[in-house]
Design a protein around this motif. Structure first.
Motif, PDB file in Angstrom:
ATOM      1  N   ILE A   1     116.515  40.377 -52.084  1.00 36.62           N
ATOM      2  CA  ILE A   1     115.181  40.078 -51.870  1.00 36.62           C
ATOM      3  C   ILE A   1     114.657  39.435 -53.237  1.00 36.62           C
ATOM      4  CG2 ILE A   1     112.737  40.779 -52.011  1.00 36.62           C
ATOM      5  CD1 ILE A   1     114.317  41.192 -49.232  1.00 36.62           C
ATOM      6  N   PHE A   2     115.230  39.905 -54.394  1.00 34.04           N
ATOM      7  CA  PHE A   2     114.822  39.155 -55.679  1.00 34.04           C
ATOM      8  C   PHE A   2     115.719  38.114 -56.352  1.00 34.04           C
ATOM      9  CE2 PHE A   2     112.202  43.105 -55.485  1.00 34.04           C
ATOM     10  CZ  PHE A   2     111.073  42.517 -55.829  1.00 34.04           C
ATOM     11  N   MET A   3     116.959  38.516 -56.077  1.00 39.85           N
ATOM     12  CA  MET A   3     117.835  37.393 -56.632  1.00 39.85           C
ATOM     13  C   MET A   3     118.038  36.520 -55.542  1.00 39.85           C
ATOM     14  SD  MET A   3     119.566  37.142 -59.421  1.00 39.85           S
ATOM     15  CE  MET A   3     120.985  35.991 -58.678  1.00 39.85           C
ATOM     16  N   GLY A   4     118.550  37.006 -54.536  1.00 40.09           N
ATOM     17  CA  GLY A   4     118.802  36.138 -53.414  1.00 40.09           C
ATOM     18  C   GLY A   4     117.864  35.025 -53.016  1.00 40.09           C
ATOM     19  N   PHE A   5     116.691  35.465 -52.399  1.00 40.42           N
ATOM     20  CA  PHE A   5     115.538  34.698 -51.800  1.00 40.42           C
ATOM     21  C   PHE A   5     115.116  33.819 -53.159  1.00 40.42           C
ATOM     22  CE2 PHE A   5     115.271  37.472 -47.992  1.00 40.42           C
ATOM     23  CZ  PHE A   5     115.240  36.462 -47.227  1.00 40.42           C
ATOM     24  N   GLY A   6     115.005  34.612 -54.410  1.00 38.45           N
ATOM     25  CA  GLY A   6     114.399  33.714 -55.575  1.00 38.45           C
ATOM     26  C   GLY A   6     115.381  32.638 -55.800  1.00 38.45           C
ATOM     27  N   PHE A   7     116.551  32.950 -55.806  1.00 36.55           N
ATOM     28  CA  PHE A   7     117.482  31.600 -56.454  1.00 36.55           C
ATOM     29  C   PHE A   7     117.638  30.651 -55.300  1.00 36.55           C
ATOM     30  CE2 PHE A   7     118.275  31.508 -61.122  1.00 36.55           C
ATOM     31  CZ  PHE A   7     117.796  32.661 -61.329  1.00 36.55           C
ATOM     32  N   LEU A   8     117.677  31.087 -54.098  1.00 39.30           N
ATOM     33  CA  LEU A   8     117.584  30.370 -52.915  1.00 39.30           C
ATOM     34  C   LEU A   8     116.751  29.139 -53.013  1.00 39.30           C
ATOM     35  CD1 LEU A   8     119.558  29.430 -50.535  1.00 39.30           C
ATOM     36  CD2 LEU A   8     117.874  31.154 -49.277  1.00 39.30           C
ATOM     37  N   ALA A   9     115.663  29.495 -53.700  1.00 40.36           N
ATOM     38  CA  ALA A   9     114.234  28.503 -53.638  1.00 40.36           C
ATOM     39  C   ALA A   9     114.434  27.749 -54.751  1.00 40.36           C
ATOM     40  CB  ALA A   9     112.903  29.304 -53.480  1.00 40.36           C
ATOM     41  N   THR A  10     115.351  27.696 -55.630  1.00 36.17           N
ATOM     42  CA  THR A  10     115.559  27.116 -56.867  1.00 36.17           C
ATOM     43  C   THR A  10     115.991  25.703 -56.698  1.00 36.17           C
ATOM     44  OG1 THR A  10     117.488  27.989 -57.666  1.00 36.17           O
ATOM     45  CG2 THR A  10     115.630  29.133 -58.336  1.00 36.17           C
ATOM     46  N   PHE A  11     116.297  25.338 -55.360  1.00 34.20           N
ATOM     47  CA  PHE A  11     116.989  23.785 -55.155  1.00 34.20           C
ATOM     48  C   PHE A  11     116.393  22.783 -55.419  1.00 34.20           C
ATOM     49  CE2 PHE A  11     115.162  24.550 -50.989  1.00 34.20           C
ATOM     50  CZ  PHE A  11     114.755  23.260 -50.664  1.00 34.20           C
ATOM     51  N   LEU A  12     115.148  22.757 -55.381  1.00 38.86           N
ATOM     52  CA  LEU A  12     114.356  21.721 -55.871  1.00 38.86           C
ATOM     53  C   LEU A  12     114.399  21.373 -57.414  1.00 38.86           C
ATOM     54  CD1 LEU A  12     111.385  22.416 -53.447  1.00 38.86           C
ATOM     55  CD2 LEU A  12     112.979  20.630 -53.283  1.00 38.86           C
ATOM     56  N   VAL A  13     114.403  20.060 -57.699  1.00 35.93           N
ATOM     57  CA  VAL A  13     115.033  19.908 -58.760  1.00 35.93           C
ATOM     58  C   VAL A  13     113.640  20.138 -60.060  1.00 35.93           C
ATOM     59  CG1 VAL A  13     114.235  17.600 -58.860  1.00 35.93           C
ATOM     60  CG2 VAL A  13     116.137  17.825 -60.142  1.00 35.93           C
ATOM     61  N   ARG A  14     112.514  20.162 -59.638  1.00 38.36           N
ATOM     62  CA  ARG A  14     111.766  20.392 -60.692  1.00 38.36           C
ATOM     63  C   ARG A  14     110.847  21.734 -60.338  1.00 38.36           C
ATOM     64  NH1 ARG A  14     109.203  15.081 -62.765  1.00 38.36           N
ATOM     65  NH2 ARG A  14     108.662  16.910 -64.442  1.00 38.36           N
ATOM     66  N   TYR A  15     111.150  22.420 -59.380  1.00 35.88           N
ATOM     67  CA  TYR A  15     110.549  23.585 -58.978  1.00 35.88           C
ATOM     68  C   TYR A  15     111.224  25.181 -59.187  1.00 35.88           C
ATOM     69  CZ  TYR A  15     107.012  25.668 -55.600  1.00 35.88           C
ATOM     70  OH  TYR A  15     105.748  26.521 -55.234  1.00 35.88           O
ATOM     71  N   GLY A  16     112.224  25.058 -60.115  1.00 39.19           N
ATOM     72  CA  GLY A  16     112.995  26.170 -60.460  1.00 39.19           C
ATOM     73  C   GLY A  16     112.078  27.402 -60.825  1.00 39.19           C
ATOM     74  N   PHE A  17     111.288  27.298 -61.815  1.00 37.98           N
ATOM     75  CA  PHE A  17     110.371  28.456 -62.508  1.00 37.98           C
ATOM     76  C   PHE A  17     109.631  28.825 -61.317  1.00 37.98           C
ATOM     77  CE2 PHE A  17     110.495  27.650 -67.254  1.00 37.98           C
ATOM     78  CZ  PHE A  17     111.805  27.583 -67.093  1.00 37.98           C
ATOM     79  N   SER A  18     108.829  27.815 -60.496  1.00 41.04           N
ATOM     80  CA  SER A  18     108.084  28.448 -59.421  1.00 41.04           C
ATOM     81  C   SER A  18     108.961  29.085 -58.303  1.00 41.04           C
ATOM     82  CB  SER A  18     107.277  27.131 -58.800  1.00 41.04           C
ATOM     83  OG  SER A  18     106.533  26.622 -59.888  1.00 41.04           O
ATOM     84  N   GLY A  19     109.768  28.529 -57.821  1.00 39.65           N
ATOM     85  CA  GLY A  19     110.820  28.991 -56.673  1.00 39.65           C
ATOM     86  C   GLY A  19     111.189  30.702 -57.135  1.00 39.65           C
ATOM     87  N   SER A  20     111.792  30.687 -58.309  1.00 39.03           N
ATOM     88  CA  SER A  20     111.950  32.127 -58.634  1.00 39.03           C
ATOM     89  C   SER A  20     110.893  32.939 -59.148  1.00 39.03           C
ATOM     90  CB  SER A  20     113.322  32.277 -59.807  1.00 39.03           C
ATOM     91  OG  SER A  20     112.761  31.605 -60.830  1.00 39.03           O
TER      92      SER A  20
END
Lengths: 424, 424, 424
Positions: B63-82
């Motif tokens: 939940i926290f690592m998996g979904f969080g870092f899966l959403a960091t793929f956007l180049v300028r959206y890593g902080f928000s994604g995780s």
């Protein structure tokens, strides 16, 4: 003229590490054995082992992944942050296994130290207190200084535990959970003694970027996710099963609340309503620290959540308003803000513990209880302040070759970078 | 003229979060207790606890690592994604513990909700459905909108489970595994209602780079590796031991096949024979989704592998050919492609479940079985579509201060970046 | 004129992968079943399962996260390093389950292969040997070549185990722990046969940077932290409990010492006293390799620490002085330095094993013991060298479309990068 390159540690670190490692191996030859099978109830231990090994792995991940990557947030300090963490933790664990074996009696049969899951978990928790201390001085010290600081810190922390357990008959779990307060104050004192003008007002390299922020997020998450194991590991499974479950759920809920609060407070206290990633990462963990100190007195979920609420509130406010103030007023620079993550939430937890115990005890022993808890805190604080100052003075010796001011917070003082060697 | 900076959420998010958090703590005060020791068979539970805690940790990491870092793929959206992932999951879990306790009867003694490993695992699975929904709207919504969406989604999903369990007497494990279909359709509807012209044809910031691709790989791997625990966690260990093992091995093999297929199809469908990292990461997970819905009917490894094969095939083709089509034809933008990762493989799994059950049942009850399964799917799909649309309309309210088009997929709307403050 | 773009694998990889995957599914249809409940003692297995699943998860993380991210250290090869790792490991595991089932008798009832935790763990260890081999050829081969190499390597390694177990009656655990020596020598031979002039003296893309160094650190840490599970997983829990604990603590201490030594030696051997991150990451793991081969003969912590000490010393010196020498003298390029991480520490471990067994055995059987161990090593070395050379010759076939020299160590030959497609 100052040298162009950072002073080489080639003649210092390898020598110190070889020497210490050889001493450790020799001490292990004479004193350390693996726990013998005959001495323990077979069936009982088999189950305990299963349980403990998983908990040990969680803590192991926290120490090496969690603390290591939490320290990679500085934009040019990622190799050092994670690399020195491995060096220090690996040495501190070996040393803590022996210190614990020598000083703390229960694993001390006939002058032999027996390695067991419990002793390894305790050694990792002692190493954690050294890593907390390292958080305060990251970027301003070289690896030899860090290594020596870690070993002194572990020694001091084990002695502090020994004092609390023998003089005040403190609960072993309670005395080890003071690691946050001890480590943070120790580290802050070392940082205060080693203060250098070059990082005032703010060092140009002391900032984060998109990538290092995400690496630090990784470390934060591993600490955050496995913290229930960290707090509950030493609560004895069989006899105190309910307490163990209460600690696990309490830590879990406290951390959930403190993560939400860290984000809210960070947004509220910025004039443009923008959050600060470094503050959030640190404050989200403060709930785990506070509940760790108070855990044996917390019996309902909502109290755990309330403790997480206030720990995170204080921690997040501390990051916004106190960190810079400390630098200007006291000339004390705290790289990872350990005072806001570990010291203040730790003291809040101590306070919650005291209040909860007073509330549930009879008035006749209330005064004794309060005095006892105040003594525990005072001894821990004094020990950490005194030993931290002494260690700082020892590390100030120029024999240890501290890096120049402009090489602070910079990997290039210590690491080879291939792109400098090979032309593109 | 449009404001230079993104609209500040300073007066929105902290208020909403404080308020909700306070309400949650108050609800916990009155309704939530930690499971009492007297009510459970001691010896039996001790083992179950050992087992469950490890499974819980695996799911917690997902939940926290998996979904969080899966959403960091956007180049300028890593902080928000995780970062938003932590905020949403932490709130959704607290809310789900209460919703599950109020609506789903088995943990509901005398108006009290008891926290146990099972209730926490179920809460995390409900949070997972909210995180799936978030995947569809990432980058186009602000954290207040996400937070409200997550809480409504969890409410809807728990109500859906309640309907399925009380009206159709559905198996609890089956009804919770529909989380992929519910979450994905809910999220896609929200995204459809909130559609903005600015991300048409393709937003300039909606792409990946070397580093964010690797961060997303990290999240993918943690989801991929621990998925066997995700599917098997709620299968009751003691009574249904064989089923649990079958689910674990089946999920494992299904995921292995779908990873291989994702890579192959991604290469085959590109004119230059080059693979797309984002497609592969997402499609490799589709095997776990499909087998999760079908799992109670799969008894042999090869069926699991076949389901993984076709789930990944459909998912990878969907990424190449359907994602852009959906944007142009239906004006529905799906950031993480949840329709290809969760909805389609979920429906495939539902279909496999139906076929396998029909094949193994007598012809006299075949019709009833088919009608029952079609009802389950229809109710879930309708609930998710209706609630998703309603939520989207609610979130469209400008009171929630959505970011401007050019600040979509960009961390700078919400996060402080130190390099903008401090001169280099 | 040479083609502008790398040769497309569109007509090769998908075909090979589809074909192999279909064959695997068909073989699973006829031969593989999930272990039946009637054949095992219920109570005994329930506990064993609990234990094994956690160990399996640790090894699973090592294979997919650990090996995958360890290979991301090359600055432009992160997608390939982690992506191909998933492809190879997923295929190798499926193949190893069947090869182990066909050749190694204990899980072979009535021509059926039964999947159990043990068989899956063994399959993952076989996959590990293929991933070690891949370490030597990373960046110089395309995914079709890697896939074929992995399947041949697993076949060879299982045949080697079969020879050792049936002809020499070797201990199964011992024979599987030779995976490091087998994999490393196999990979080095493949690399030697496939040698290309273009990477001589040093390829311009063969270097690391800040971010890839940290991603590789992540992989290293997951390998390093879970290595005790890797070594102890196949030691049978019930009957050899003491041995299992000894292996766990021994591996743990050996790794701690080898991490400290790796850092020290890396600093000592650089003229400016700077450490090399890649060397440290690799050498820190050598203690786990060496103790893995010797583990059944190590009974005290200090012997484990001494083995870790010397393994890391040899490995770190090998990285500094031998890697380049091998390239110039033998035209053999070893990308990840597997000969220094796996082959040399593996042989050191074999040697330690021999010495320790000789020291504790009577002189009458000493000669037989020595001859036996030398035979085991010779067979393994010969098998790996011969099969590695043969595989290399097969992969040299231009039908497999190797990439051009200038596309070595570069993701762009195989992966779509969105920033090339979409204008900024």
């Amino acid at each position: 003229m100052a040298p162009q390159y950072a002073p080489s540690l080639r003649s210092r670190l390898p020598l110190v590490a070889f020497l210490l490692e050889t001493i450790f191996v020799l001490l292990f030859v004479f004193f350390v054995k693996i726990e013998q099978h005959e001495q323990i109830d077979r069936k009982y231990d088999s189950k305990l082992f299963i349980r403990s090994y998983a908990e040990f792995q969680d803590i192991h991940v926290m120490i090496f992944m969690g603390f290591g990557f939490l320290a990679t947030f500085l934009v040019r300090y990622g190799f050092s942050g994670s690399g020195f963490n491995v060096l220090l933790a690996a040495m501190a664990i070996q040393w803590a296994v022996m210190m614990n074996g020598f000083l703390l009696p229960q694993r001390h049969y006939r002058r032999e130290i027996h390695i067991s899951m419990k002793s390894v978990i305790e050694a990792e928790l002692c190493a954690a207190s050294a890593l907390v201390a390292m958080g305060a001085v990251h970027g301003k010290t070289n690896p030899v200084q860090l290594l020596l600081m870690a070993l002194v810190e572990v020694t001091g922390f084990v002695i502090n535990q020994w004092i609390l357990r023998t003089l005040l008959h403190a609960d072993p779990v309670y005395s080890i959970m003071l690691l946050h307060i001890f480590g943070a104050l120790f580290g802050v004192m070392v940082s205060w003694v080693l203060h250098r003008e070059g990082i005032n007002p703010k060092h140009e390299k002391e900032k984060t970027d998109r990538n290092t922020g995400l690496f630090a997020m990784l470390g934060t998450l591993f600490l955050w996710m496995f913290w229930p194991s960290f707090n509950s590991a030493l609560v004895y499974h069989r006899r105190e099963r309910e307490l163990k479950l209460t600690v696990i759920y309490g830590t879990y809920l406290s951390l959930a609340v403190s993560a939400v609060m860290a984000i809210s407070v960070s947004m509220l206290t910025n004039s443009k309503g923008k959050m600060n990633m470094v503050h959030i990462q640190s404050s989200a963990l403060s709930g785990g620290v506070a509940i760790g100190v108070a855990m044996t007195a917390v019996h309902t979920p909502w109290i755990a959540m309330t403790i997480g609420f206030f720990a995170s509130l204080l921690s997040a406010l501390g990051f916004r308003y106190m960190k810079d103030h400390m630098l200007f007023a006291f000339e004390c620079h705290d790289t990872c803000g350990v005072i806001n993550v570990h010291a203040i939430p730790g003291i809040l937890g101590w306070f919650a513990n005291l209040i909860l115990r007073l509330a549930s005890s009879e008035s006749t022993i209330a005064m004794r209880l309060a005095v006892y808890h105040i003594c525990v805190l005072l001894i821990t604080v004094c020990m950490s302040l005194v030993m931290g100052t002494a260690t700082g003075l020892f590390l100030k010796w120029s024999f240890w070759r501290p890096q120049q001011d402009r090489k602070c917070f910079d990997d290039q003082a210590f690491w080879e970078f291939p792109n400098l060697v090979v032309k593109k």
